[in-house]
Design a protein around this motif. Structure first.
Motif, PDB file in Angstrom:
ATOM      1  N   ALA A 138      59.197  64.389  61.758  1.00 15.61           N
ATOM      2  CA  ALA A 138      58.551  63.400  62.625  1.00 15.61           C
ATOM      3  C   ALA A 138      58.993  63.547  64.073  1.00 15.61           C
ATOM      4  N   HIS A 139      60.161  64.121  64.296  1.00 20.46           N
ATOM      5  CA  HIS A 139      60.656  64.360  65.650  1.00 20.46           C
ATOM      6  C   HIS A 139      60.307  65.765  66.145  1.00 20.46           C
ATOM      7  N   GLY A 140      59.478  66.480  65.409  1.00 24.42           N
ATOM      8  CA  GLY A 140      59.032  67.793  65.861  1.00 24.42           C
ATOM      9  C   GLY A 140      59.906  68.953  65.461  1.00 24.42           C
ATOM     10  N   THR A 141      60.863  68.725  64.561  1.00 18.88           N
ATOM     11  CA  THR A 141      61.748  69.806  64.116  1.00 18.88           C
ATOM     12  C   THR A 141      61.065  70.609  63.021  1.00 18.88           C
ATOM     13  N   THR A 142      60.679  71.815  63.349  1.00 20.11           N
ATOM     14  CA  THR A 142      60.003  72.671  62.383  1.00 20.11           C
ATOM     15  C   THR A 142      60.959  73.590  61.632  1.00 20.11           C
ATOM     16  N   THR A 143      62.134  73.823  62.212  1.00 17.43           N
ATOM     17  CA  THR A 143      63.171  74.631  61.562  1.00 17.43           C
ATOM     18  C   THR A 143      64.504  73.901  61.660  1.00 17.43           C
ATOM     19  N   ALA A 411      54.492  74.353  65.571  1.00 23.86           N
ATOM     20  CA  ALA A 411      54.126  73.661  66.800  1.00 23.86           C
ATOM     21  C   ALA A 411      54.037  72.161  66.589  1.00 23.86           C
ATOM     22  N   GLN A 412      54.022  71.460  67.712  1.00 25.19           N
ATOM     23  CA  GLN A 412      53.823  70.018  67.703  1.00 25.19           C
ATOM     24  C   GLN A 412      52.792  69.655  68.756  1.00 25.19           C
ATOM     25  N   LEU A 413      51.998  68.647  68.447  1.00 21.90           N
ATOM     26  CA  LEU A 413      51.063  68.087  69.412  1.00 21.90           C
ATOM     27  C   LEU A 413      51.737  66.863  70.017  1.00 21.90           C
ATOM     28  N   VAL A 414      51.955  66.902  71.319  1.00 30.36           N
ATOM     29  CA  VAL A 414      52.663  65.835  72.026  1.00 30.36           C
ATOM     30  C   VAL A 414      51.665  65.002  72.818  1.00 30.36           C
ATOM     31  N   GLY A 415      51.752  63.683  72.676  1.00 37.31           N
ATOM     32  CA  GLY A 415      50.894  62.791  73.432  1.00 37.31           C
ATOM     33  C   GLY A 415      51.727  61.872  74.307  1.00 37.31           C
ATOM     34  N   LEU A 416      51.447  61.865  75.593  1.00 36.31           N
ATOM     35  CA  LEU A 416      52.156  60.985  76.517  1.00 36.31           C
ATOM     36  C   LEU A 416      51.258  59.797  76.859  1.00 36.31           C
ATOM     37  N   GLU A 429      50.690  53.444  71.234  1.00 36.52           N
ATOM     38  CA  GLU A 429      51.545  54.184  70.323  1.00 36.52           C
ATOM     39  C   GLU A 429      52.158  55.429  70.957  1.00 36.52           C
ATOM     40  N   ASP A 430      51.763  55.725  72.185  1.00 34.71           N
ATOM     41  CA  ASP A 430      52.283  56.938  72.802  1.00 34.71           C
ATOM     42  C   ASP A 430      53.685  56.769  73.365  1.00 34.71           C
ATOM     43  N   GLY A 431      54.299  55.610  73.151  1.00 39.13           N
ATOM     44  CA  GLY A 431      55.725  55.476  73.370  1.00 39.13           C
ATOM     45  C   GLY A 431      56.164  55.151  74.779  1.00 39.13           C
ATOM     46  N   ASN A 432      57.320  55.687  75.119  1.00 39.67           N
ATOM     47  CA  ASN A 432      58.060  55.264  76.304  1.00 39.67           C
ATOM     48  C   ASN A 432      57.740  56.068  77.555  1.00 39.67           C
ATOM     49  N   VAL A 433      56.869  57.065  77.450  1.00 37.42           N
ATOM     50  CA  VAL A 433      56.544  57.909  78.600  1.00 37.42           C
ATOM     51  C   VAL A 433      55.229  57.443  79.221  1.00 37.42           C
ATOM     52  N   ASP A 434      55.266  57.021  80.455  1.00 36.47           N
ATOM     53  CA  ASP A 434      54.072  56.567  81.166  1.00 36.47           C
ATOM     54  C   ASP A 434      53.596  57.627  82.154  1.00 36.47           C
ATOM     55  N   VAL A 435      52.349  58.046  82.011  1.00 30.41           N
ATOM     56  CA  VAL A 435      51.738  58.990  82.939  1.00 30.41           C
ATOM     57  C   VAL A 435      50.705  58.232  83.768  1.00 30.41           C
ATOM     58  N   PHE A 436      50.876  58.236  85.083  1.00 31.32           N
ATOM     59  CA  PHE A 436      49.997  57.493  85.976  1.00 31.32           C
ATOM     60  C   PHE A 436      48.814  58.325  86.458  1.00 31.32           C
ATOM     61  N   GLY A 437      48.912  59.627  86.296  1.00 31.89           N
ATOM     62  CA  GLY A 437      47.794  60.483  86.636  1.00 31.89           C
ATOM     63  C   GLY A 437      48.029  61.375  87.833  1.00 31.89           C
ATOM     64  N   TRP A 438      49.010  61.032  88.651  1.00 28.59           N
ATOM     65  CA  TRP A 438      49.262  61.861  89.839  1.00 28.59           C
ATOM     66  C   TRP A 438      50.429  62.838  89.650  1.00 28.59           C
ATOM     67  N   ARG A 455      57.536  58.861  68.884  1.00 30.10           N
ATOM     68  CA  ARG A 455      56.205  58.277  69.067  1.00 30.10           C
ATOM     69  C   ARG A 455      55.280  59.223  69.815  1.00 30.10           C
ATOM     70  N   ASN A 456      55.849  60.150  70.558  1.00 26.78           N
ATOM     71  CA  ASN A 456      55.037  61.128  71.280  1.00 26.78           C
ATOM     72  C   ASN A 456      54.631  62.308  70.412  1.00 26.78           C
ATOM     73  N   THR A 457      55.280  62.474  69.267  1.00 25.57           N
ATOM     74  CA  THR A 457      54.981  63.604  68.382  1.00 25.57           C
ATOM     75  C   THR A 457      53.843  63.205  67.459  1.00 25.57           C
ATOM     76  N   ARG A 458      52.630  63.629  67.822  1.00 29.00           N
ATOM     77  CA  ARG A 458      51.438  63.195  67.092  1.00 29.00           C
ATOM     78  C   ARG A 458      51.212  63.987  65.808  1.00 29.00           C
ATOM     79  N   LYS A 459      51.357  65.294  65.877  1.00 26.34           N
ATOM     80  CA  LYS A 459      51.172  66.154  64.704  1.00 26.34           C
ATOM     81  C   LYS A 459      52.186  67.290  64.768  1.00 26.34           C
TER      82      LYS A 459
END
Length: 472
Positions: A138-143, A411-416, A429-438, A455-459
């Motif tokens: 769930a945290h993106g650890t593949t190995t 791989a992991q799909l990350v959503g901010l 659900e995208d968690g603690n990272v805020d993207v304002f666009g600039w 929460r940012n690790t979607r898949k």
């Protein structure tokens, strides 16, 4: 949850380490992954996923109906290589965050050994191992390079569960025949070697090609192993050059003093009484060796480790939590030592390699505050350690850790989180990272490193198979 293998086309933005100092950003890019999980094409310059499919699939001879397409849904989402955790104790997961105020050796006796011994109960072991595998995925650890316990059946169960979950793993039965409780140790060096061989045989039987799960020789650390046991493991390592080795080294000063007391040069034939020389004398310091910590290594030791090609797993969260010290990662790298990151649960308190990456950056700043300003690690460098560096540490360099043709799709799909015009979150659900666009992409990645979580690790995919998907 693991989906059946199928040809796949991934489209959107991809970020990976090109070198230690440089991240590569691939936008409007398509990556084709065949049914075996191998990347067969990386093509930038497509406006949409449909356009990419129209251009790429005929070249590959793939029918559109036989391909699954996965596309990022916003410019705040991106694909990133799966994280590689080069050092963690699966058997200690229930104790994350429980390290009290004790030193390493006291902590082992108070918290660690009783818990590990209790996992001889198969029901308890299944509960613990299933959870740690799910949590790390769930945290993106593949190995993950896992330590199990002394118990053969418990170790074998961990390997079974990793294979079933689709997580790539090194699984090691812990060897220890001294300086541990009587209720939790190998009866003799011969018994330890026999149990190790039994576990190796099981792991190789369930994954003969080592496509996902591999056994790893695991002397816990020098103080818990007698000289005959270390000698026997060294001989086994020489007989089986395909087997990786994992152990601990120079985690704290009391441990180092104990090694000097237990293994004087007169007993090992080593040129000195250093920790590294002890492993070297017994044939356990090789290019396949993963050395956890390396906090207090000397100049001579670092040079020996580099000469032998052994690798270091940097575990900043654990080293801070147990007050072991601040490893000099920049110094190790400059010495020619390959480094990766480890969560070292339960000395470390988090299953997240991303957390380890941010702490690696912070710990390096503490080293810098001691007078070595160049010790500071950048965002780009800690992400390299979490992926390509980790792959080299566990013997998977060139196979995973980046997005290149011929490599496998771990791989992991990350959503901010995107902030709307009213200051609200578009995706809660995208968690603690805020993207304002600039923000630039470099700034977005820095925000993710310092503020991101599961929460940012979607898949998450391993070898092309979907093994985790966040709900909601």
């Amino acid at each position: 949850m693991a989906t059946p293998p199928k040809n796949k086309l991934f489209f959107g933005s991809f970020v990976h380490s090109k070198t230690l100092a440089e991240l590569e950003y691939l936008h409007s890019t398509a990556i084709a992954v065949d049914a075996t999980g191998k990347i067969v094409a990386v093509e930038p310059g497509h406006a949409t996923a449909a356009a990419a499919a129209e251009a790429l699939l005929p070249k590959l001879g793939w029918a559109a109906g036989d391909v699954d397409t996965v596309a990022t849904k916003s410019d705040s989402h991106f694909f990133f290589p799966g994280f590689i955790d080069t050092h963690l104790h699966a058997s200690q997961y229930p104790n994350v965050g429980i390290f009290g105020n004790s030193t390493l050796l006291d902590w082992l006796n108070t918290y660690t050994f009783p818990l590990e011994a209790s996992l001889a109960d198969p029901a308890k072991a299944r509960k613990v191992y299933t959870r740690v595998i799910r949590k790390t995925l769930a945290h993106g650890t593949t190995t993950a390079a896992y330590y199990a316990t002394v118990d053969v059946s418990s170790t074998n169960l961990l390997a079974d569960l990793c294979l079933a979950a689709g997580q790539r793993a090194l699984v090691g039965r812990v060897c220890m025949d001294q300086l541990s409780p009587a209720y939790y140790r190998d009866e003799s060096p011969a018994a330890a070697l026999a149990s190790t061989l039994a576990s190796i045989a099981h792991i190789e039987s369930i994954d003969p090609s080592a496509s996902l799960v591999r056994p790893v020789l695991t002397p816990r650390f020098a103080p818990s192993c007698s000289a005959p046991l270390l000698k026997g493991l060294g001989a086994l390592a020489a007989d089986r050059p395909d087997l990786p080795i994992q152990t601990h080294i120079s985690e704290n000063k009391n441990e180092i003093a104990l090694v000097k007391e237990l293994f004087p040069p007169s007993s090992t034939g080593a040129p000195d009484d250093s920790y590294s020389s002890v492993y070297d004398a017994f044939g356990l310091l090789t290019e396949r060796t993963i050395l956890a910590h390396g906090v207090h290594l000397s100049e001579v030791e670092a040079e020996l480790i580099a000469k032998r090609g052994a690798k270091v797993s940097h575990c900043p969260c654990s080293n801070s939590a147990i007050t072991s010290g601040a490893a000099r990662v920049r110094w190790l790298i400059e010495k020619g030592v390959t480094c990766g990151l480890g969560t070292d649960m339960s000395g470390g308190y988090s299953p997240s390699v991303l957390e380890a990456a941010r702490h690696a950056a912070l710990v390096s700043r503490h080293v810098a505050m001691g007078g070595d300003d160049k010790a500071k690690l950048t965002v780009e460098e800690v992400l390299y350690l979490a992926t390509r560096g980790g792959a080299d540490v566990v013997g998977l360099g060139g196979r995973v850790g980046a997005f290149e043709v011929g490599m496998e799709w771990d791989a992991q799909l990350v959503g901010l989180g995107t902030v709307d015009a009213e200051g609200g979150a578009v995706e809660e659900e995208d968690g603690n990272v805020d993207v304002f666009g600039w923000e630039t992409w470099e700034e977005r990645i820095a925000k993710w490193v310092y503020n991101g979580d599961d929460r940012n690790t979607r898949k998450v995919w391993v070898k092309g198979r979907l093994v985790h998907e966040r709900k909601g």
